[in-house]
Design a protein around this motif. Structure first.
Motif, PDB file in Angstrom:
ATOM      1  N   MET A  67       0.851  -1.235   0.047  1.00 29.39           N
ATOM      2  CA  MET A  67       0.024   0.011  -0.117  1.00 29.39           C
ATOM      3  C   MET A  67       0.889   1.146  -0.085  1.00 29.39           C
ATOM      4  O   MET A  67       1.114   1.708   1.033  1.00 29.39           O
ATOM      5  CB  MET A  67      -0.843  -0.084   1.251  1.00 29.39           C
ATOM      6  N   LEU A 118      -0.189   4.790   1.730  1.00 26.25           N
ATOM      7  CA  LEU A 118      -0.551   4.763   3.188  1.00 26.25           C
ATOM      8  C   LEU A 118       0.115   5.799   3.974  1.00 26.25           C
ATOM      9  O   LEU A 118       1.273   6.221   3.808  1.00 26.25           O
ATOM     10  CB  LEU A 118       0.064   3.411   3.711  1.00 26.25           C
ATOM     11  N   ALA A 119      -0.790   6.509   4.844  1.00 27.49           N
ATOM     12  CA  ALA A 119      -0.413   7.681   5.452  1.00 27.49           C
ATOM     13  C   ALA A 119       0.557   7.161   6.753  1.00 27.49           C
ATOM     14  O   ALA A 119       0.491   6.111   7.431  1.00 27.49           O
ATOM     15  CB  ALA A 119      -1.563   8.308   6.120  1.00 27.49           C
ATOM     16  N   ASP A 133       0.510   8.185   9.779  1.00 25.97           N
ATOM     17  CA  ASP A 133      -0.079   8.011  10.942  1.00 25.97           C
ATOM     18  C   ASP A 133      -1.303   6.897  10.857  1.00 25.97           C
ATOM     19  O   ASP A 133      -2.009   7.030  11.723  1.00 25.97           O
ATOM     20  CB  ASP A 133      -0.544   9.359  11.404  1.00 25.97           C
ATOM     21  N   ASP A 134      -1.107   5.954   9.934  1.00 25.89           N
ATOM     22  CA  ASP A 134      -1.907   4.974   9.830  1.00 25.89           C
ATOM     23  C   ASP A 134      -2.048   4.120  11.136  1.00 25.89           C
ATOM     24  O   ASP A 134      -0.919   3.638  11.613  1.00 25.89           O
ATOM     25  CB  ASP A 134      -1.633   4.072   8.380  1.00 25.89           C
ATOM     26  N   PRO A 135      -3.272   3.577  11.380  1.00 29.33           N
ATOM     27  CA  PRO A 135      -3.275   2.711  12.646  1.00 29.33           C
ATOM     28  C   PRO A 135      -2.367   1.441  12.637  1.00 29.33           C
ATOM     29  O   PRO A 135      -1.847   0.895  13.537  1.00 29.33           O
ATOM     30  CB  PRO A 135      -4.558   2.387  12.969  1.00 29.33           C
ATOM     31  N   GLN A 136      -2.463   0.884  11.434  1.00 29.21           N
ATOM     32  CA  GLN A 136      -1.685  -0.390  11.128  1.00 29.21           C
ATOM     33  C   GLN A 136      -0.170  -0.098  11.227  1.00 29.21           C
ATOM     34  O   GLN A 136       0.650  -0.983  11.893  1.00 29.21           O
ATOM     35  CB  GLN A 136      -1.885  -0.844   9.645  1.00 29.21           C
ATOM     36  N   LEU A 137       0.432   1.042  10.685  1.00 27.96           N
ATOM     37  CA  LEU A 137       1.676   1.488  11.021  1.00 27.96           C
ATOM     38  C   LEU A 137       2.108   1.686  12.403  1.00 27.96           C
ATOM     39  O   LEU A 137       2.973   1.312  12.711  1.00 27.96           O
ATOM     40  CB  LEU A 137       2.143   2.648  10.191  1.00 27.96           C
TER      41      LEU A 137
END
Length: 180
Positions: A98, A101-102, A104-108
């Motif tokens: 992805m 992907l930002a 500050d994404d929760p997955q990261l």
């Protein structure tokens, strides 16, 4: 504090009284009478001699346990390093899958939190594991030397008759040893 203040005031009164009696009193040149102190007799030497432990087996047991804990903590370090490497690989795969992907994404954020935990596990395991392993080896060396210095045999005399259980995937049984 109250006792110290009271004692100071009492000494100050005694000093002022002595100074009033003798005007040329000089404390710097005053020599007090010396009272010889009673010397206590030296303590008797220990029966085993100085610096010799009474039971080398305690040192050997403590060294074995400490070295075992050190090895377990080094295993924790290796586990933390492996988990950290897997977390880093998961993060790289997620970013590659992805690309938009930002940051500050929760997955990261979850991967970063796991990575920090894995890193802390590796550092704590490495530091305390190496310390415990070093101390355990030192205790083992001291215990072996103490056992040799005490004149005790390195291994106990084997028993005349010994029986122990045997187990294997194909069956079980018992073994017998008889020395004569």
């Amino acid at each position: 504090m109250v006792k110290a203040t009271g004692l100071r005031e009492e000494v100050r009164k005694d000093f002022m009284t002595a100074k009033a009696r003798e005007a040329d009193l000089d404390c710097a040149a005053l020599e007090l009478p010396r009272v010889p102190e009673k010397e206590e007799p030296p303590p008797p030497p220990p029966a085993d001699g100085p610096g010799k432990p009474r039971d080398p087996n305690k040192l050997l047991i403590a060294g074995g346990v400490t070295a075992g804990v050190g090895l377990a903590l080094l295993g924790l370090m290796v586990g933390g390093m492996v988990r950290g490497q897997r977390t880093e690989a998961d993060g790289a795969a997620l970013v590659q899958a992805m690309p938009g992907l930002a940051p500050d994404d929760p997955q990261l954020a979850e991967l970063e939190r796991r990575g920090r935990g894995d890193n802390a596990m590796a550092v704590v395991g490495g530091v305390f594991g190496s310390l415990a392993l070093g101390a355990g080896i030192a205790l083992l060396v001291v215990g072996v030397r103490a056992r040799q210095a005490s004149g005790r045999p390195a291994a106990p005399e084997p028993a005349t008759v010994a029986v122990w259980p045997l187990a294997s995937p194909s069956g079980g049984g018992a073994a017998l040893r008889w020395r004569f």
